[in-house]
Motif scaffolding. Sequence first.
Motif, short mmCIF file in Angstrom:
data_model
loop_
_atom_site.label_atom_id
_atom_site.label_comp_id
_atom_site.label_asym_id
_atom_site.label_seq_id
_atom_site.Cartn_x
_atom_site.Cartn_y
_atom_site.Cartn_z
N TRP A 110 -1.12 -4.51 6.50
CA TRP A 110 -0.69 -4.00 5.20
C TRP A 110 0.79 -3.64 5.23
O TRP A 110 1.30 -3.18 6.26
N ALA A 113 -3.54 1.11 8.80
CA ALA A 113 -3.43 0.04 7.80
C ALA A 113 -2.33 -0.95 8.17
O ALA A 113 -2.48 -2.17 8.00
N LYS A 114 -1.22 -0.44 8.68
CA LYS A 114 -0.11 -1.30 9.09
C LYS A 114 -0.55 -2.24 10.22
O LYS A 114 -0.16 -3.41 10.25
N CYS A 134 0.83 11.44 2.67
CA CYS A 134 0.37 10.69 3.84
C CYS A 134 0.24 11.56 5.09
O CYS A 134 -0.23 11.09 6.12
N ASP A 192 0.57 5.39 0.19
CA ASP A 192 -0.29 6.55 0.42
C ASP A 192 0.50 7.81 0.06
O ASP A 192 1.51 8.13 0.70
N LEU A 246 0.84 -1.20 0.00
CA LEU A 246 0.00 0.00 0.00
C LEU A 246 0.88 1.25 0.00
O LEU A 246 1.75 1.40 0.86
N LEU A 283 -1.85 5.27 7.38
CA LEU A 283 -0.91 4.16 7.20
C LEU A 283 -0.65 3.42 8.51
O LEU A 283 -0.46 2.20 8.52
N THR A 300 3.16 -1.00 4.28
CA THR A 300 2.85 0.41 4.01
C THR A 300 4.10 1.24 3.69
O THR A 300 5.17 1.06 4.29
#
Length: 278
Positions: A108, A103-104, A94, A91, A89, A100, A110
């Motif tokens: 993910w 998401a991490k 960011c 971004d 991913l 992020l 990142t």
Amino acid sequence: MPNKISHLVTKDYLVTHETFELEYDSKTDMLVTKPIPLDLDKYYDPNNYISHSDNGNTLLEKIYQFVKKYTLNKKVHLINKHANQGKGLLDIGCGTGEFLYNAKNKNWKTIGVEVNEYARRKAIAKNITTFKSLTELDEQKFEVITLWHVLEHLPNLEEQISKIKSLLKKNGTLIIAVPNYKSYDAQYYKQYWAAYDTPRHLWHFSQKAIKEVFAKEQLTVTETIPMFFDSYYVSLLSEKYKNETSNYLKAFYRGFISNWRAKSSGEYSSLIYVLKNK
């Protein structure tokens, strides 16, 4: 008939109070900020620019941070819908790395890009791998690339879109959130509409404009998603710019009317576009 005509004149209400023109490009159905300053950095004062801050000191900041936390889970849910967790991913823009970071925590892989040093340091402090420029990413490819209210800030738009396309895997997903200048709140507040945010926002998109500018790179819009909270937040700022006071009742009313009208028109204050790299 000329391709480009004057749409309206607005100004930078946040930092310098300089005046800027919005020029309508009939080919793309997009508004373009004129002139584009050579030095854009001075317009991003971290004391005033709320998206480069994690602060929650004022009531407006508290509202912004509350809504941000709510929408973070929605954003992660959206990327999960289009690719499996554990994938790559990116971004772009960011900021302080909150998206992020979330998401991490959902597994993910990142990477962030953030040009603003102040915001980038905050992202790195959250253990998010963050670069200053897309050029530092070499030949990496990503399953998902996101730009949350960032595309409108990028100079050299066509060149940037081409670079983004080169970083996206085949069948990858590009997710973009941008303000919509055809929304009711934009029409109501006119030059005071906070989402014009000149000169930080260089480009002002309609739904047609997004399809046009990305079609050149064979990126196709597959889904359009409303951002319901944006009409309220943008209306609150717009009330302040128009009347020099934060009238929460008026702002809430205008935000509500904007969302109500958009139920039939589809023209919400901000929209998320999901694009596929076929």
